[in-house]
Design a protein around this motif. Structure first.
Motif, short mmCIF file in Angstrom:
data_model
loop_
_atom_site.label_atom_id
_atom_site.label_comp_id
_atom_site.label_asym_id
_atom_site.label_seq_id
_atom_site.Cartn_x
_atom_site.Cartn_y
_atom_site.Cartn_z
N ASP A 184 51.00 105.04 -82.12
CA ASP A 184 52.27 104.88 -82.83
C ASP A 184 53.39 105.61 -82.10
OD1 ASP A 184 50.88 103.47 -84.67
OD2 ASP A 184 50.82 105.04 -86.20
N GLN B 141 45.22 106.29 -83.45
CA GLN B 141 46.26 105.46 -84.05
C GLN B 141 47.63 106.15 -83.98
OE1 GLN B 141 45.75 102.16 -85.07
NE2 GLN B 141 47.97 102.36 -84.88
N MET C 217 38.90 100.33 -82.30
CA MET C 217 39.08 101.06 -83.56
C MET C 217 38.13 100.50 -84.62
SD MET C 217 41.69 103.19 -83.11
CE MET C 217 42.65 103.42 -84.56
N THR D 297 41.89 108.23 -86.39
CA THR D 297 43.23 108.49 -86.92
C THR D 297 44.15 109.02 -85.82
OG1 THR D 297 42.10 109.15 -88.94
CG2 THR D 297 44.45 109.63 -88.84
#
Ligand code: FAD
Length: 389
Positions: free
Chosen positions: A47, A43, A358, A40
């Motif tokens: 972002d 990610q 991932m 998480t």
């Protein structure tokens, strides 16, 4: 005599530093909570464009990826080759979902085939259909929906891309794996894979489809597929895997309230996997298969069957495959005993292979037992080396 747990063989190509790095990494990956949080955070960092590339490069990238290009994987390929292990270079960049992106994948794999023909230990190439075709079209076809005119044209171009790659692989004496993906697009992939086998496997098995044995319908489909090949005079070729999308599959089934296509338990998947191997063995004359797994029991079952039935270890219709950075004890010990052993080496620029990494991390959640086992072996080997020094 094969001893799959001979760790001195398994880690013979690894320095102490390599082992310590892997030890730390598997410690993290074997903890499902840390694993999920890590995925998480990665990610989120991506972002927000945070500079996490160096961290990824020195950790999971080094462990699970061969390099940024085929040329950069050469030292890994050569190292594996000295231990009698063949390499399958896997272009692991998720394609941009556009015709331009699919053409880029086509060019990349086409160049990979050119690169492979000069290396005797590169005997396979591999493609993911979502790298050369629109996901939405694969999904529509899998639901038997009619395509509109543009979609028909796009699909026809995707078939052409696959056909060019299969033909080129064949012309260069290479075998060709077509990977399996999510169930809601897999029917279209199965059908096109079967068409390619019908076209290219008339003299020998060249194009391999992939069956995911975590699916509750695959044993029936395997029997039907072998029968189809027999009826139509071509060689059936399959990569047998358990399946990499368990979490997403169950989640989607819940979300859309349909019955999950997954087996209800891991035991059932193990049963189906081993049964699939038996089914292939029963039709070995017409069938080639690759046991693509890190599962020790499944590997040993096949090895024992081959021994009991006097099949030579390097039987041309049977191969074994593991992923780079994982289960070296299986790969190196199989190869030492002359079983056909392949290692999938993913490659691509760091940022572009993050989705692959991932997936590895996510997938690890459904195989934490395996991660702990890897960790145990690494620690055992580190201790063994300490004792002899
Ligand atoms: C060379 C190679 C190529 C691969 N290619 C593909 C591919 O094309 N497509 C693809 O989808 N995967 C592919 N995989 C990944 C593969 O599907 C598995 O996810 C992975 O190898 C783990 O399975 P295992 O047999 O190695 O080990 P195990 O650790 O024995 O099995 C773990 C697997 O069992 C299944 N499982 C776990 N828990 C449950 C449960 N509760 N109920 C039902 N089933 C469960 C899941 O499939 C899980 O991944 C490939 C793997 C290898 C080694």
């Amino acid at each position: 005599m094969l001893n799959i747990k001979d760790l001195s063989v398994a880690f013979s190509s690894k320095s102490d530093f390599d082992l310590k790095r892997a030890n730390l990494l598997f410690k993290i990956l074997s903890n499902p909570v840390i694993n999920k949080i890590g995925a998480t955070l990665t990610q989120k960092a991506l972002d927000f464009n945070l500079p996490i590339e160096p961290l990824i490069l020195s950790t999971i990238y080094q462990q699970f990826v061969g390099g940024t290009s085929p040329q950069k994987c050469i030292s890994s390929i050569n190292k594996l080759s000295t231990y009698n292990i063949q390499t399958v270079l896997d272009y692991s960049v998720e394609a941009k979902a556009s015709n331009k992106g699919f053409d880029q994948t086509l060019n990349e794999i086409s160049e990979l085939i050119d690169f492979s023909k000069n290396h005797p230990s590169l005997t396979f190439t591999v493609v993911k259909m979502t790298g050369i075709a629109h996901f939405k079209i694969l999904q529509k076809l899998s639901k038997n929906e009619i395509l509109n005119t543009n979609e028909k044209e796009d699909w026809s171009n995707s078939i052409k891309r696959l056909d060019i790659l299969c033909q080129k692989a064949l012309d260069n004496n290479l075998n060709f794996f077509i990977d399996a993906e999510e169930t809601w697009i897999q029917k279209a992939i199965d059908e096109i894979a079967q068409k390619m086998m019908l076209k290219y496997n008339t003299k020998q098995a060249r194009v391999f489809t992939t069956f995911q044995m975590y699916r509750n319908d695959r044993l029936d489909y395997l029997n039907q597929s072998i029968q189809h090949a027999k009826d139509n005079n071509y060689f059936f070729a399959v990569k047998l895997v358990r399946g990499a999308y368990l979490e997403q599959e169950n989640e989607r089934a819940r979300q859309f309230s349909y019955k999950t296509p997954m087996n209800p338990t891991k035991d059932k998947t193990d049963f189906c996997y081993d049964k699939a191997v038996e089914v292939c063995l029963e039709s070995l004359k017409h069938t080639s298969f690759c046991l693509a797994s890190h599962n020790e029991e499944s590997t040993l079952k096949l090895v024992n069957y081959m021994k009991q039935n006097n099949l030579e270890n390097n039987h041309p219709h049977i191969s074994f495959a593991q992923l780079y950075g994982m289960s070296d004890h299986i790969s190196y010990n199989l190869a030492k005993s002359k079983f056909r052993t392949l290692k999938y080496i993913p490659y691509g620029p760091v940022n572009d292979v993050i989705p692959y990494l991932m997936r590895r991390a996510e997938e690890n959640v459904s195989m934490t037992g395996q991660m702990s086992r890897e960790l145990g072996y690494l620690q055992e080997e580190l201790q063994r080396r300490k004792n002899i020094n």
